[in-house]
Design a protein around this motif. Sequence first.
Motif, PDB file in Angstrom:
ATOM      1  N   GLU A  90       0.840  -1.208   0.000  1.00 35.33           N
ATOM      2  CA  GLU A  90       0.000   0.000   0.000  1.00 35.33           C
ATOM      3  C   GLU A  90       0.872   1.253   0.000  1.00 35.33           C
ATOM      4  OE1 GLU A  90      -0.330  -2.395   2.373  1.00 35.33           O
ATOM      5  OE2 GLU A  90      -2.309  -3.283   2.052  1.00 35.33           O
ATOM      6  N   ALA A  94       1.374   4.032  -3.107  1.00 38.90           N
ATOM      7  CA  ALA A  94       1.097   5.456  -2.879  1.00 38.90           C
ATOM      8  C   ALA A  94       2.332   6.307  -3.148  1.00 38.90           C
ATOM      9  CB  ALA A  94       0.597   5.671  -1.450  1.00 38.90           C
ATOM     10  N   THR A 129      -5.042  -4.649  -4.560  1.00 37.39           N
ATOM     11  CA  THR A 129      -4.604  -3.588  -3.643  1.00 37.39           C
ATOM     12  C   THR A 129      -4.067  -2.391  -4.426  1.00 37.39           C
ATOM     13  OG1 THR A 129      -4.044  -5.240  -1.981  1.00 37.39           O
ATOM     14  CG2 THR A 129      -3.050  -3.061  -1.724  1.00 37.39           C
ATOM     15  N   GLY A 132      -6.827  -0.432  -6.293  1.00 37.29           N
ATOM     16  CA  GLY A 132      -7.628   0.456  -5.455  1.00 37.29           C
ATOM     17  C   GLY A 132      -6.929   1.783  -5.187  1.00 37.29           C
ATOM     18  N   ILE A 133      -5.640   1.734  -4.892  1.00 39.20           N
ATOM     19  CA  ILE A 133      -4.869   2.961  -4.626  1.00 39.20           C
ATOM     20  C   ILE A 133      -4.709   3.762  -5.910  1.00 39.20           C
ATOM     21  CG2 ILE A 133      -2.611   3.830  -3.857  1.00 39.20           C
ATOM     22  CD1 ILE A 133      -2.560   1.186  -2.086  1.00 39.20           C
ATOM     23  N   TYR A 134      -4.459   3.076  -7.017  1.00 44.56           N
ATOM     24  CA  TYR A 134      -4.341   3.705  -8.341  1.00 44.56           C
ATOM     25  C   TYR A 134      -5.648   4.414  -8.706  1.00 44.56           C
ATOM     26  CZ  TYR A 134      -3.745   3.798 -13.478  1.00 44.56           C
ATOM     27  OH  TYR A 134      -3.668   4.174 -14.799  1.00 44.56           O
ATOM     28  N   ALA A 135      -6.769   3.725  -8.519  1.00 43.69           N
ATOM     29  CA  ALA A 135      -8.091   4.300  -8.846  1.00 43.69           C
ATOM     30  C   ALA A 135      -8.366   5.544  -8.007  1.00 43.69           C
ATOM     31  CB  ALA A 135      -9.190   3.264  -8.640  1.00 43.69           C
ATOM     32  N   ALA A 136      -8.002   5.515  -6.735  1.00 45.86           N
ATOM     33  CA  ALA A 136      -8.209   6.673  -5.872  1.00 45.86           C
ATOM     34  C   ALA A 136      -7.358   7.857  -6.338  1.00 45.86           C
ATOM     35  CB  ALA A 136      -7.865   6.323  -4.424  1.00 45.86           C
ATOM     36  N   ALA A 137      -6.139   7.600  -6.793  1.00 48.22           N
ATOM     37  CA  ALA A 137      -5.253   8.678  -7.255  1.00 48.22           C
ATOM     38  C   ALA A 137      -5.778   9.312  -8.535  1.00 48.22           C
ATOM     39  CB  ALA A 137      -3.839   8.145  -7.471  1.00 48.22           C
ATOM     40  N   GLY A 139      -8.943   9.124  -9.744  1.00 44.16           N
ATOM     41  CA  GLY A 139     -10.332   9.573  -9.666  1.00 44.16           C
ATOM     42  C   GLY A 139     -11.137   9.115 -10.869  1.00 44.16           C
ATOM     43  N   SER A 140     -11.886  10.037 -11.472  1.00 50.64           N
ATOM     44  CA  SER A 140     -12.733   9.667 -12.611  1.00 50.64           C
ATOM     45  C   SER A 140     -11.944   9.562 -13.915  1.00 50.64           C
ATOM     46  CB  SER A 140     -13.869  10.685 -12.778  1.00 50.64           C
ATOM     47  OG  SER A 140     -13.334  11.967 -13.076  1.00 50.64           O
ATOM     48  N   LYS A 142      -9.520   7.868 -16.354  1.00 50.73           N
ATOM     49  CA  LYS A 142      -9.098   6.486 -16.531  1.00 50.73           C
ATOM     50  C   LYS A 142      -8.237   6.360 -17.786  1.00 50.73           C
ATOM     51  CE  LYS A 142     -12.894   4.582 -13.909  1.00 50.73           C
ATOM     52  NZ  LYS A 142     -12.563   5.485 -12.890  1.00 50.73           N
TER      53      LYS A 142
END
Length: 168
Positions: A90, A94, A129, A132-137, A139-140, A142
Amino acid sequence: MTRGYVDALLMIRTAVSLTTRTNPWILTNHTRRFVPRRMSTHPSLTIVSTSDAPGAIGPYSQAIKAGDLLFVSGCIPIDPKSGEIVEGIEEQTAQALKNLIAVVNAGGSELGKVVKTTVFLKNMNDFVTVNGIYAAAFGSHKPARSAVEVARLPKDVLVEIECIASLK
């Protein structure tokens, strides 16, 4: 030496001498071996460097601007302040993304202009894992992406991320 061997050497020597303006290797006359010629960055390219991300670990740049594109080298999870690798998948994901964002910003682009990323994983079991961190960074936004498992990464890190971003 046989006649055919001498003729072949002469043909190679002639071919190399005709291409030395663009060829980074030169055939020396007295040794008949190839030696590297000093190269420099072409004026159409701009090297990008920032102290907000770890420096390159080898003979490469953090990023290169070419036309309207920014090519960002693989970012690994080294804390640029301490120079240490952070621990755990994680934290490593990040930190690699923070380093990537720092280089993208230094190059005059932004995360929303990233066109393509490649994620290198030491273990594909970490995909969920990292995802999820990549998607949060991102955002919308892609961008196109590849994710691959590799045998080993520099400094034995668990993840490395590179990207191509638009400068427009």
